[in-house]
Write a protein that holds these residues in place. Structure first.
Motif, PDB file in Angstrom:
ATOM      1  N   ARG A   1       0.892  -1.345  -0.066  1.00  0.00           N
ATOM      2  CA  ARG A   1      -0.178  -0.003   0.107  1.00  0.00           C
ATOM      3  C   ARG A   1       0.819   1.161  -0.081  1.00  0.00           C
ATOM      4  N   ILE A   2       1.982   1.119   0.544  1.00  0.00           N
ATOM      5  CA  ILE A   2       2.863   2.483   0.834  1.00  0.00           C
ATOM      6  C   ILE A   2       3.404   2.588  -0.624  1.00  0.00           C
ATOM      7  N   LYS A   3       3.738   1.671  -1.446  1.00  0.00           N
ATOM      8  CA  LYS A   3       4.228   1.743  -2.783  1.00  0.00           C
ATOM      9  C   LYS A   3       3.250   2.610  -3.512  1.00  0.00           C
ATOM     10  N   ILE A   4       2.041   1.934  -3.338  1.00  0.00           N
ATOM     11  CA  ILE A   4       1.028   2.588  -4.343  1.00  0.00           C
ATOM     12  C   ILE A   4       0.671   4.066  -3.959  1.00  0.00           C
ATOM     13  N   GLU A   5       0.660   4.316  -2.584  1.00  0.00           N
ATOM     14  CA  GLU A   5       0.384   5.578  -2.081  1.00  0.00           C
ATOM     15  C   GLU A   5       1.319   6.754  -2.800  1.00  0.00           C
ATOM     16  N   LEU A   6       2.816   6.426  -2.500  1.00  0.00           N
ATOM     17  CA  LEU A   6       3.973   6.933  -3.217  1.00  0.00           C
ATOM     18  C   LEU A   6       3.654   7.223  -4.732  1.00  0.00           C
ATOM     19  N   GLU A   7       3.222   6.328  -5.607  1.00  0.00           N
ATOM     20  CA  GLU A   7       2.973   6.682  -6.807  1.00  0.00           C
ATOM     21  C   GLU A   7       1.839   7.627  -6.966  1.00  0.00           C
ATOM     22  N   MET A   8       0.925   7.661  -5.990  1.00  0.00           N
ATOM     23  CA  MET A   8      -0.109   8.662  -6.258  1.00  0.00           C
ATOM     24  C   MET A   8       0.438   9.971  -5.768  1.00  0.00           C
ATOM     25  N   LEU A   9       1.215   9.927  -4.772  1.00  0.00           N
ATOM     26  CA  LEU A   9       1.877  11.404  -4.143  1.00  0.00           C
ATOM     27  C   LEU A   9       3.009  11.880  -5.285  1.00  0.00           C
ATOM     28  N   TYR A  10       3.701  11.117  -5.883  1.00  0.00           N
ATOM     29  CA  TYR A  10       4.529  11.317  -6.936  1.00  0.00           C
ATOM     30  C   TYR A  10       3.599  12.200  -7.954  1.00  0.00           C
ATOM     31  N   THR A  11       2.754  11.561  -8.575  1.00  0.00           N
ATOM     32  CA  THR A  11       1.772  11.966  -9.612  1.00  0.00           C
ATOM     33  C   THR A  11       1.128  13.221  -9.071  1.00  0.00           C
ATOM     34  N   MET A  12       0.780  13.332  -8.062  1.00  0.00           N
ATOM     35  CA  MET A  12       0.063  14.325  -7.479  1.00  0.00           C
ATOM     36  C   MET A  12       0.772  15.795  -7.604  1.00  0.00           C
ATOM     37  N   SER A  13       2.197  15.701  -7.293  1.00  0.00           N
ATOM     38  CA  SER A  13       3.245  16.536  -7.459  1.00  0.00           C
ATOM     39  C   SER A  13       3.852  16.819  -8.602  1.00  0.00           C
ATOM     40  N   GLY A  14       3.349  15.995  -9.644  1.00  0.00           N
ATOM     41  CA  GLY A  14       4.148  16.363 -10.882  1.00  0.00           C
ATOM     42  C   GLY A  14       5.427  15.649 -11.138  1.00  0.00           C
ATOM     43  N   ILE A  15       5.982  14.604 -10.548  1.00  0.00           N
ATOM     44  CA  ILE A  15       7.256  14.067 -10.346  1.00  0.00           C
ATOM     45  C   ILE A  15       7.002  12.775 -10.900  1.00  0.00           C
ATOM     46  N   THR A  16       8.189  12.243 -11.967  1.00  0.00           N
ATOM     47  CA  THR A  16       7.955  11.133 -12.148  1.00  0.00           C
ATOM     48  C   THR A  16       9.430  10.143 -11.648  1.00  0.00           C
ATOM     49  N   LYS A  17      10.284  10.965 -10.813  1.00  0.00           N
ATOM     50  CA  LYS A  17      11.275  10.126 -10.549  1.00  0.00           C
ATOM     51  C   LYS A  17      11.757  10.762  -9.067  1.00  0.00           C
ATOM     52  N   THR A  18      12.390   9.870  -8.278  1.00  0.00           N
ATOM     53  CA  THR A  18      12.599  10.038  -7.143  1.00  0.00           C
ATOM     54  C   THR A  18      13.727  11.382  -6.927  1.00  0.00           C
ATOM     55  N   THR A  19      14.272  11.531  -7.551  1.00  0.00           N
ATOM     56  CA  THR A  19      15.413  12.444  -7.814  1.00  0.00           C
ATOM     57  C   THR A  19      14.569  13.958  -8.010  1.00  0.00           C
ATOM     58  N   GLN A  20      13.367  13.891  -8.486  1.00  0.00           N
ATOM     59  CA  GLN A  20      12.772  15.147  -8.822  1.00  0.00           C
ATOM     60  C   GLN A  20      12.016  15.920  -7.539  1.00  0.00           C
ATOM     61  N   ALA A  21      11.975  15.033  -6.393  1.00  0.00           N
ATOM     62  CA  ALA A  21      11.356  15.237  -5.402  1.00  0.00           C
ATOM     63  C   ALA A  21      11.551  16.522  -4.698  1.00  0.00           C
ATOM     64  N   THR A  22      12.830  16.858  -4.936  1.00  0.00           N
ATOM     65  CA  THR A  22      13.449  18.145  -4.066  1.00  0.00           C
ATOM     66  C   THR A  22      13.073  19.408  -4.970  1.00  0.00           C
ATOM     67  N   THR A  23      12.395  19.193  -6.066  1.00  0.00           N
ATOM     68  CA  THR A  23      11.695  20.467  -6.843  1.00  0.00           C
ATOM     69  C   THR A  23      10.472  20.505  -6.176  1.00  0.00           C
ATOM     70  N   VAL A  24       9.648  19.693  -5.402  1.00  0.00           N
ATOM     71  CA  VAL A  24       8.301  20.020  -4.864  1.00  0.00           C
ATOM     72  C   VAL A  24       8.530  21.394  -3.946  1.00  0.00           C
ATOM     73  N   PRO A  25       7.683  22.317  -3.982  1.00  0.00           N
ATOM     74  CA  PRO A  25       7.789  23.204  -3.006  1.00  0.00           C
ATOM     75  C   PRO A  25       7.112  23.094  -1.495  1.00  0.00           C
ATOM     76  N   LEU A  26       7.684  23.488  -0.609  1.00  0.00           N
ATOM     77  CA  LEU A  26       7.314  23.130   0.890  1.00  0.00           C
ATOM     78  C   LEU A  26       7.123  24.311   1.455  1.00  0.00           C
ATOM     79  N   LEU A  27       6.044  24.257   2.233  1.00  0.00           N
ATOM     80  CA  LEU A  27       5.899  25.464   3.445  1.00  0.00           C
ATOM     81  C   LEU A  27       6.278  24.657   4.649  1.00  0.00           C
ATOM     82  N   LEU A  28       7.220  25.382   5.439  1.00  0.00           N
ATOM     83  CA  LEU A  28       7.949  24.976   6.643  1.00  0.00           C
ATOM     84  C   LEU A  28       7.117  25.828   7.673  1.00  0.00           C
ATOM     85  N   THR A  29       6.408  25.310   8.712  1.00  0.00           N
ATOM     86  CA  THR A  29       5.821  25.960   9.665  1.00  0.00           C
ATOM     87  C   THR A  29       6.077  25.470  11.284  1.00  0.00           C
ATOM     88  N   GLY A  30       5.510  26.156  12.118  1.00  0.00           N
ATOM     89  CA  GLY A  30       5.710  25.931  13.502  1.00  0.00           C
ATOM     90  C   GLY A  30       7.008  25.730  14.193  1.00  0.00           C
TER      91      GLY A  30
END
Length: 346
Positions: free
Chosen positions: A298-327
């Protein structure tokens, strides 16, 4: 009770899905991914070893009859899900040959898998070689755990040669070497000290999951170190620290990883791979092998969804996802001279 068995029992007892710093990280949604799920490739590298998925079963146990069965079950899960796996510290087997089979069982169960042996930071080069040879490990983890040792009633009290031994092992072994904290996190200064000694892969292993000061304190008669239960830097803080280093190295995140979203956020913060320990152990001890395999899938499937939702096709592209750091994570950045806005505008 055997100390290794105590560790497992206490880790299970203390396990909880509480709030962590990962909850202070908000990926900034973009409405048009422009990719399909079938384009997603979850593969990555773990200490220069190619792996099909960006997470693995991290070091946990071994050294007794009870933990032999746990390691066998974990190796079965790793085999069936094609995850890499690390054993707990093999020091017990190097000192007492009668418990070797609690570690060698992982290679017997998973002959073709990527398996990591684990030793303590005070281990000699010769012992490190023996650890690799024990079950033909593909890499060596060296765990650093000074707070745990100090709270442990029978723990080490001399840490003067740790960096020197790590440097010797790294220079000598012909398999990848990973230096790993055990849940207390790392700063940029710690990471730089390791890089200066030739280490190429670092697992920051932050606070947020199993607390070994809490576990060892529970084994003390007076329980006097209760105030160290939450000692150290969180995994998210440690990843932010790691990003301050300009040098290239392989980065692993572990400590308090609860689910696919935490894995994804770790990858967005620069981790090449993510280690799960207590989450997998709790699933196994509570629900058994088959349900744990299903949990991993299930984790594998969820990761595929999270990658897709963020518009990335490879793990190395994850660092391009913009993040808001709070608290508190935002506060950590300000206190440590890290620009939190740089993550939101990338």
């Amino acid at each position: 009770m055997n100390r290794k068995d105590e560790h497992v029992s206490l880790a299970k007892a203390f396990h909880s899905k509480h709030v962590t710093d990962f909850d202070a990280i908000r990926p900034i949604h973009q409405s048009f991914p422009e990719i399909a799920v079938k384009e997603v490739d979850l593969s990555t590298t773990l200490a220069s070893l190619a792996t099909p998925f960006p997470f693995f079963i991290n070091a946990m146990t071994g050294g007794s009859e009870k933990t032999k069965k746990i390691n066998q079950d974990l190796a079965t899960i790793a085999r069936e899900t094609k995850l890499a796996m690390a054993t707990g510290s093999v020091s017990a087997a190097l000192k007492d040959p009668t418990v070797k089979d609690s570690f060698t069982i992982v290679r017997q169960t998973n002959p073709d898998g990527i398996l990591l042996a684990n030793v303590g930071a005070g281990t000699s080069v010769e012992r490190a070689k023996q650890a690799i040879e024990l079950f033909k490990a593909d890499a060596l983890q060296i765990h650093v755990n000074a707070p745990q040792e100090l709270v442990m009633p029978e723990g080490d009290r001399d840490f003067t040669n740790w960096l020197a031994l790590i440097e010797q092992i790294t220079a000598t072994l012909d398999v990848p070497v990973i230096v790993k904290e055990v849940g207390f996190g790392m700063t940029k200064e710690t990471i730089q000290a390791l890089l200066d000694r030739g280490v190429k892969t670092i697992d920051v292993s932050g606070r947020g999951g199993t607390s070994f000061t809490q576990i060892e304190n529970a084994r003390r008669k007076q329980r006097e170190f209760y105030y160290l239960d939450d000692y150290g830097q969180t995994t998210a803080e440690s990843l932010l620290e790691a990003n301050q280093i300009q040098q290239d190295f392989s980065l692993i995140a572990s400590g308090g990883i609860r689910h696919a979203y935490d894995i994804f956020k770790s990858l967005c913060l620069g981790a090449d791979s993510v280690g799960l320990s207590a989450t997998i152990l709790n699933e196994l001890l509570t629900h058994g092998i088959e349900d744990t395999i299903a949990f991993v899938e299930r984790i594998k499937i969820e990761l595929e969804m999270l990658y897709t939702m963020s518009g990335i096709t490879k793990t190395t592209q994850a660092t391009t996802v913009p993040l808001l750091l709070t608290g508190s994570l935002h506060d950590w950045c300000l206190a440590r001279g890290i620009d939190p806005t740089s993550y939101a505008t990338r």
